[in-house]
Design an enzyme around this catalytic site. Structure first.
Site, short mmCIF file in Angstrom:
data_model
loop_
_atom_site.label_atom_id
_atom_site.label_comp_id
_atom_site.label_asym_id
_atom_site.label_seq_id
_atom_site.Cartn_x
_atom_site.Cartn_y
_atom_site.Cartn_z
N LYS A 161 -6.38 13.41 65.15
CA LYS A 161 -5.19 12.73 65.68
C LYS A 161 -5.30 11.21 65.84
O LYS A 161 -4.28 10.55 66.06
CB LYS A 161 -4.85 13.32 67.07
CG LYS A 161 -4.34 14.71 67.02
CD LYS A 161 -2.94 14.74 66.45
CE LYS A 161 -2.48 16.12 66.10
NZ LYS A 161 -1.86 16.25 64.79
N PRO B 195 -12.37 13.91 67.60
CA PRO B 195 -11.76 14.04 66.27
C PRO B 195 -11.33 15.45 65.86
O PRO B 195 -10.74 15.62 64.80
CB PRO B 195 -12.88 13.54 65.34
CG PRO B 195 -14.14 13.73 66.10
CD PRO B 195 -13.79 13.58 67.54
N TYR C 274 -12.42 24.86 59.82
CA TYR C 274 -13.00 24.58 61.13
C TYR C 274 -13.80 25.82 61.51
O TYR C 274 -13.22 26.90 61.69
CB TYR C 274 -11.91 24.35 62.17
CG TYR C 274 -11.18 23.03 62.04
CD1 TYR C 274 -10.16 22.86 61.11
CD2 TYR C 274 -11.51 21.95 62.87
CE1 TYR C 274 -9.48 21.65 61.00
CE2 TYR C 274 -10.84 20.74 62.76
CZ TYR C 274 -9.83 20.59 61.84
OH TYR C 274 -9.17 19.39 61.73
N HIS D 248 -1.67 19.67 52.17
CA HIS D 248 -2.22 20.96 52.61
C HIS D 248 -1.19 21.69 53.48
O HIS D 248 -0.68 21.10 54.44
CB HIS D 248 -3.48 20.75 53.45
CG HIS D 248 -4.67 20.33 52.64
ND1 HIS D 248 -5.94 20.34 53.12
CD2 HIS D 248 -4.77 19.91 51.35
CE1 HIS D 248 -6.79 19.94 52.19
NE2 HIS D 248 -6.09 19.66 51.11
C1 PHB Z 1 -11.96 14.16 58.04
O1 PHB Z 1 -11.60 14.57 56.92
O2 PHB Z 1 -12.65 13.16 58.19
C2 PHB Z 1 -11.53 14.93 59.22
C3 PHB Z 1 -10.69 16.03 59.08
C4 PHB Z 1 -10.29 16.75 60.18
C5 PHB Z 1 -10.73 16.38 61.43
C6 PHB Z 1 -11.55 15.27 61.60
C7 PHB Z 1 -11.95 14.55 60.48
O3 PHB Z 1 -10.36 17.10 62.53
#
Ligand code: PHB
Ligand code: APR
Length: 397
Positions: A299, A295, A203, A75
């Site tokens: 990281k 999360p 997000y 990505h």
């Molecule tokens: C996930 O794909 O599980 C994931 C992706 C981004 C994040 C946290 C978890 O910030």
């Protein structure tokens, strides 16, 4: 009783323990890994899924990146969505780098296979693990396996046993300082049999709370909703989850998530946690055993890998020259990165989640999102942290 002698005894077969064991093997240093879960459990446990470019490069250099290169999704950006509008952060333009979406459990499968193919010792389903002697030159790990007691005699112990492990609590009281911050929310996460509705991660900041659209493959979507830290999953039938996700992730026009069978559901709490130092005598803590990040910055795994890279180098310096200089610097070298990553993870978390309380903060959050998505300097700051701070030696000084 079985007694095993090795150079480095490793507790925990997560990313930290397995990457460390394989890096040491590549340097000709012997290790043994003790894990209290079964191999199948470790290989199927759904965890994070975003790899920084430095993590990818390291896995490739270690010879465990072949399947990741084939199946991982590269990505070049992420989307921040707020006020119903999407704003892309273009990693390629801003940093020249990318991230790879590849599940942590896939990384674990590749590492276990590589370790076992090269004669690595991993003992799964061990019980009653205890460590001692790490204030001397003769540390020991005690355990029970298949009802039989066993001991590992080693030069060093690597505590890679995650946030609920036994290594950190074995350090004498008072020797470690704990920095801890809990958040008043958690994430309800699902894995769904549905193609991702967007090629990149989204997000979303929304009045009803944060939501995240991620994925594992072109057929599997991973989605999260901000919820209470102790949210009761019984209150969340599948229809309610989809409805809430559709609302929070809505992006204007007629964009919708693809819905499908929910394969897995869970609630995770959010925490920022660090212990200092990450070493006591001949015990070295790495990964979640030493620090936890919320999360939102993706990281946790990357930070665990960064720690053991430093540790493997320091152990290699010790075994090739007898010098402990790098081992003595381990904690300081790691903590510099740890705190930068803590800062970033906390910042992403506080920018994107709904905080009950002061309307001032809500307006401030929207201003922050507006700034991050309209100033090149601000987007670049997000991007360089997200793709990963350099794993180079400047952080070791
Ligand atoms: C996930 O794909 O599980 C994931 C992706 C981004 C994040 C946290 C978890 O910030
Ligand atoms: N004895 C043996 N093994 C143990 C013990 C114990 N007493 N306690 C825990 N373990 C094992 C766990 O079962 C797990 O497999 O240690 C391993 C620790 O692995 P992780 O929790 O994955 O931690 P780490 O390797 O530091 O990786 C951090 O994992 O949870 C994610 O979000 C986190 O992505 C981050 C990454």
């Amino acid at each position: 009783m079985s007694t095993l002698r090795t150079e480095v005894g490793i507790v925990g077969a997560g990313p930290a323990g397995l990457v460390l064991s394989h890096l040491l093997y590549l340097e000709g240093i012997d290790s043994a890994v003790l894990e209290n879960r079964s191999r199948q459990y470790c290989e199927e446990r759904i965890r994070a899924g975003v790899l920084e470019s430095g993590t990818v490069d390291l896995l490739v250099q270690m010879g465990v990146g072949e399947r990741m290169k084939r199946e991982g999704l590269i990505h070049y950006g992420i989307e921040l969505r707020f006020g119903g509008q999407g704003h892309r952060i273009d990693f390629k333009d801003l940093t020249g780098r990318a991230i790879t979406v590849y599940g942590q459990h896939e990384v674990i499968k590749d590492l276990i296979q590589a370790r076992l193919a090269t004669g690595g010792r991993i003992l799964f389903e061990v019980e009653d693990v205890r460590i001692d002697g790490f204030e001397s030159a003769h540390p020991k790990i005690h355990y029970t396996h298949a009802g039989q007691p066993g001991e590992i005699h080693c030069d060093f112990i690597a505590g890679c046993d995650g946030s609920h492990g036994v290594c950190r609590p074995s350090v004498p009281p008072g020797a470690l300082t704990v920095y801890d911050r809990q958040y008043p929310f958690g994430w309800l996460g699902i894995l769904a049999e549905a193609p991702p509705a967007s090629e990149e991660l989204i997000y979303a900041h929304h009045d009803r709370g944060f939501a995240l659209h991620s994925m594992r493959s072109p057929q599997i979507t991973r989605l999260y909703l901000q919820c209470a830290p102790d949210e009761n999953l019984d209150q969340w039938p599948d229809d309610r989850i989809w409805e809430e996700l559709q609302t929070r992730l809505s992006g204007g026009n007629d964009w919708r998530l693809h819905e499908g069978r929910i394969l897995q559901k869970g609630v995770t709490g959010m925490r920022s946690y660090v212990v200092e130092p990450m070493q006591h005598g001949r015990l070295f803590l790495a990964g979640d055993a030493a620090h936890i990040v919320p999360p939102t910055g993706a990281k946790g795994l990357n930070l665990a890998v960064a720690d053991v890279r430093v540790l493997a180098r320091a152990l290699n310096a010790f075994y090739s020259t007898g010098s402990t200089t790098e081992l003595d610097r381990y904690s300081k070298a790691c903590l510099r990165r740890v705190w930068r990553v803590q800062r970033f993870s906390w910042w992403m978390t506080s920018m994107l989640h709904k905080h009950e309380g002061n309307p001032f903060d809500e307006r401030r959050q929207l201003a922050e999102l507006d700034y991050v998505t309209s100033s090149r300097a601000a987007s670049q700051s997000l991007a360089e942290n997200y793709v990963g701070l350099p794993m180079d030696d400047t952080l070791l000084r």
